[in-house]
Write a protein that holds these residues in place. Sequence first.
Motif, PDB file in Angstrom:
ATOM      1  N   SER A  13       0.326  -0.795  -4.439  1.00 39.79           N
ATOM      2  CA  SER A  13       1.567  -0.037  -4.426  1.00 39.79           C
ATOM      3  C   SER A  13       1.843   0.441  -5.840  1.00 39.79           C
ATOM      4  CB  SER A  13       2.715  -0.911  -3.914  1.00 39.79           C
ATOM      5  OG  SER A  13       3.966  -0.245  -4.032  1.00 39.79           O
ATOM      6  N   ILE A  34       3.996   1.810   1.868  1.00 45.40           N
ATOM      7  CA  ILE A  34       4.247   0.443   1.415  1.00 45.40           C
ATOM      8  C   ILE A  34       5.613   0.381   0.738  1.00 45.40           C
ATOM      9  CG2 ILE A  34       3.500  -1.350  -0.192  1.00 45.40           C
ATOM     10  CD1 ILE A  34       0.638  -0.501   0.285  1.00 45.40           C
ATOM     11  N   ASP A  37       6.689   1.945  -2.647  1.00 44.27           N
ATOM     12  CA  ASP A  37       5.627   2.780  -3.193  1.00 44.27           C
ATOM     13  C   ASP A  37       6.153   4.168  -3.553  1.00 44.27           C
ATOM     14  OD1 ASP A  37       2.744   3.240  -3.774  1.00 44.27           O
ATOM     15  OD2 ASP A  37       2.954   4.754  -2.194  1.00 44.27           O
ATOM     16  N   ASN A 183      -3.754   3.341  -1.669  1.00 46.95           N
ATOM     17  CA  ASN A 183      -2.874   2.278  -1.170  1.00 46.95           C
ATOM     18  C   ASN A 183      -3.645   1.215  -0.400  1.00 46.95           C
ATOM     19  OD1 ASN A 183      -0.747   4.949  -0.648  1.00 46.95           O
ATOM     20  ND2 ASN A 183      -0.092   3.228  -1.910  1.00 46.95           N
TER      21      ASN A 183
END
Length: 278
Positions: A13, A34, A37, A183
């Motif tokens: 992240s 996420i 993020d 990610n």
Amino acid sequence: MTGFEARIAQLASYPVKGCAAVHPTTAVITPAGITHDRAFLVVDGNGVYRTQRRHPQLALITPEVSPDGSRMSLHHPDLAPLSFAVVRDGPRRSVDLFGKPFCGIDQGPVVGEWLSQAVGEASRLVGVPPDHRRVTDGHTPGTSGYADSSAVHLLSEASVALLNDKLRAAGKPAVPMERFRPNIVVDGWEHAHTEDLLRRVTIGDCELGYAKLALRCVVTTVDQRSARRVGPEPLRTLAGYRRTEGGLALGAKFAVVRPGTVSVGDPVVVTRWGASEM
């Protein structure tokens, strides 16, 4: 499509766009990706975004956000750490992200001064406002914070391994996965670029829908540990075999179809395949 069992090898992240990653072993994936993020963005005095494209020194800043999002700390090798309460709501300021208008919640002058020292130019930090309503494009529409586009960037170890094989064959050093800032890193696919073919994928109790190929930029030439540009690789080698009309592709972007929790080691279950766009 393959007899190998694919699993999550790594999660990453990037709470502040352009800054260093944090690597949870378990993460909640929200409609915007996420949790936290790219929920924050460094901007100049006019609200124009800063990224490693022009400010590679951002790579030396490591942000940490508390699980509930109420506090953030910023770390830099040459500065004392800064911890502060996140301003979650308040007056909006205009934000320019790749020429598109957004809004952000300014995190205050103390944070701005710390970032200005880290970046070397006057800067501010803004956060995604609670009424953020961004719609991302691609085959599967979705939303995201201040990401380049779609919420989740997925890249396989096989794809980076093939690139590194080509680099080594040309007498050039391999590049680490962190140069591509994904990610979700997937291991277990036999063939490189399998991620190009995914259309629906389930990981944990989360479902992702393919949006588009991930196009690579000059950030891939930045050493994430030193914040120095060490190009022209890997872009020069990618140009020899991964060129599309839009640019050089490696990895794929996904929208979140069903939010959920994922963990390192979770199986990556493809429920729908498609044709490559290369």
